[in-house]
Design an enzyme around this catalytic site. Structure first.
Site, PDB file in Angstrom:
ATOM      1  N   HIS A 198      42.094  47.243  45.711  1.00 43.93           N
ATOM      2  CA  HIS A 198      42.461  48.655  45.782  1.00 43.93           C
ATOM      3  C   HIS A 198      41.551  49.403  46.752  1.00 43.93           C
ATOM      4  O   HIS A 198      42.028  50.122  47.654  1.00 43.93           O
ATOM      5  CB  HIS A 198      42.357  49.257  44.380  1.00 43.93           C
ATOM      6  CG  HIS A 198      42.633  50.726  44.312  1.00 43.93           C
ATOM      7  ND1 HIS A 198      43.802  51.241  43.794  1.00 43.93           N
ATOM      8  CD2 HIS A 198      41.894  51.807  44.683  1.00 43.93           C
ATOM      9  CE1 HIS A 198      43.777  52.560  43.865  1.00 43.93           C
ATOM     10  NE2 HIS A 198      42.619  52.930  44.395  1.00 43.93           N
ATOM     11  N   GLU A 199      40.254  49.229  46.590  1.00 43.22           N
ATOM     12  CA  GLU A 199      39.306  49.931  47.450  1.00 43.22           C
ATOM     13  C   GLU A 199      39.333  49.371  48.873  1.00 43.22           C
ATOM     14  O   GLU A 199      39.143  50.117  49.844  1.00 43.22           O
ATOM     15  CB  GLU A 199      37.891  49.841  46.864  1.00 43.22           C
ATOM     16  CG  GLU A 199      37.753  50.397  45.461  1.00 43.22           C
ATOM     17  CD  GLU A 199      38.217  51.843  45.335  1.00 43.22           C
ATOM     18  OE1 GLU A 199      38.303  52.548  46.367  1.00 43.22           O
ATOM     19  OE2 GLU A 199      38.496  52.277  44.211  1.00 43.22           O
TER      20      GLU A 199
ATOM     21  N   HIS B 162      42.072  51.141  50.772  1.00 42.09           N
ATOM     22  CA  HIS B 162      41.638  52.438  51.297  1.00 42.09           C
ATOM     23  C   HIS B 162      40.814  52.259  52.576  1.00 42.09           C
ATOM     24  O   HIS B 162      41.039  52.946  53.579  1.00 42.09           O
ATOM     25  CB  HIS B 162      40.767  53.168  50.268  1.00 42.09           C
ATOM     26  CG  HIS B 162      41.513  53.708  49.093  1.00 42.09           C
ATOM     27  ND1 HIS B 162      42.669  54.448  49.206  1.00 42.09           N
ATOM     28  CD2 HIS B 162      41.251  53.639  47.752  1.00 42.09           C
ATOM     29  CE1 HIS B 162      43.092  54.805  47.999  1.00 42.09           C
ATOM     30  NE2 HIS B 162      42.249  54.322  47.099  1.00 42.09           N
TER      31      HIS B 162
END
Length: 265
Positions: free
Chosen positions: A58-59, A62
């Site tokens: 997820h990170e 980003h």
């Protein structure tokens, strides 16, 4: 290879921590598949390790989107190595979401990577940076659910229950991340398009966004709608994925009260 190329390669080398998480997930999955060891402990390790892997992805989503958007600082910060220890707030981004999973069965997201938004010159790119995290959870969920949709047997039920429970958390994380609450990715997607006055007035809510969503889920009406009318029907599109998720929840050692959608089922 120049010193610059060597440094750039090290900025993007997958971290040992991430490989360890994958190894734990694989080993516990093998134990569940073969019936070796304690089933509840195996489900616990598989789901928690898989959840941490998904948080890393997820990170990374980003950070990778930010890199393409113009923020080249994410490499030097270690955000592209999939190492949770490199992120801005490992406690809020990884420890707290893991605690929520263990104690309450709630897949609350965390905000970890610091993006230098001044380097991003496009509203669309800023929105895509925020959307990249939930998209990674959605893709993770889709892969797991597509696999589960092909399972029509009770063989290796403990393993498939763990997979179903992990898929359940990925679906939940996707939906919660998309809530347009300051501090969450859903708000980050629309924030660039809001007026300066609106963004300034809502900024003070950002540190509390996660907890506000958590408290809203305590409301019986909201809780029932979110789980019984949204998450489970989505999982029901993929064969018996919802049933596997419920079995995985049964196997998962609950350390406290279950705040999720299984309590009333």
């Amino acid at each position: 290879m120049s010193a610059f190329d060597t440094h750039r390669h090290s900025d993007r080398r997958i971290s040992t921590v991430f490989w360890v998480l994958l190894a734990i997930c694989a080993a516990s999955g093998w134990a569940l598949w073969t019936g070796w060891g304690n089933t509840s402990f195996g489900v616990f390790l598989f789901v928690c390790a898989g959840w941490l892997v998904s948080l890393c992805l997820h990170e990374f989503g980003h950070a990778r989107m930010a890199l393409h958007g113009g923020d080249i600082s994410v490499g030097a910060k270690g955000y592209l190595t999939l190492n949770p220890l490199k992120y801005t707030h490992p406690v809020y981004s990884f420890v707290m979401p893991l605690v929520f999973i263990i104690l309450g069965g709630i897949a609350l997201p965390g905000g970890a990577v610091f993006i230098e938004r001044g380097r991003i010159r496009s509203k669309t790119k800023n929105s895509l940076i925020s959307a990249a995290g939930p998209l990674s959870n959605a893709l993770f969920a889709l892969v797991l659910l597509l696999v589960l949709s092909q399972v029509n047997t009770g063989v290796h039920a403990n393993f498939w229950g763990a997979v179903g429970y992990l898929a359940f958390f990925q679906v939940m994380a996707t939906l919660l991340n998309l809530v347009p609450m300051p501090g969450l990715d859903g708000y980050g997607i629309i924030e660039p398009w809001l007026s300066y006055e609106t963004r300034r007035s809502l900024a003070h809510l950002a540190p509390y966004g996660m907890m506000i969503v958590f408290l809203l889920l305590w409301n019986t009406t909201i809780n029932n709608w979110f789980f019984n009318d949204l998450i489970f029907p989505i999982m029901g599109w993929f064969g018996h994925a919802d049933e596997f998720a419920k079995y995985g929840d049964y196997l998962f050692p609950r350390l406290s009260l279950n705040f999720g959608g299984f309590g009333g089922n």
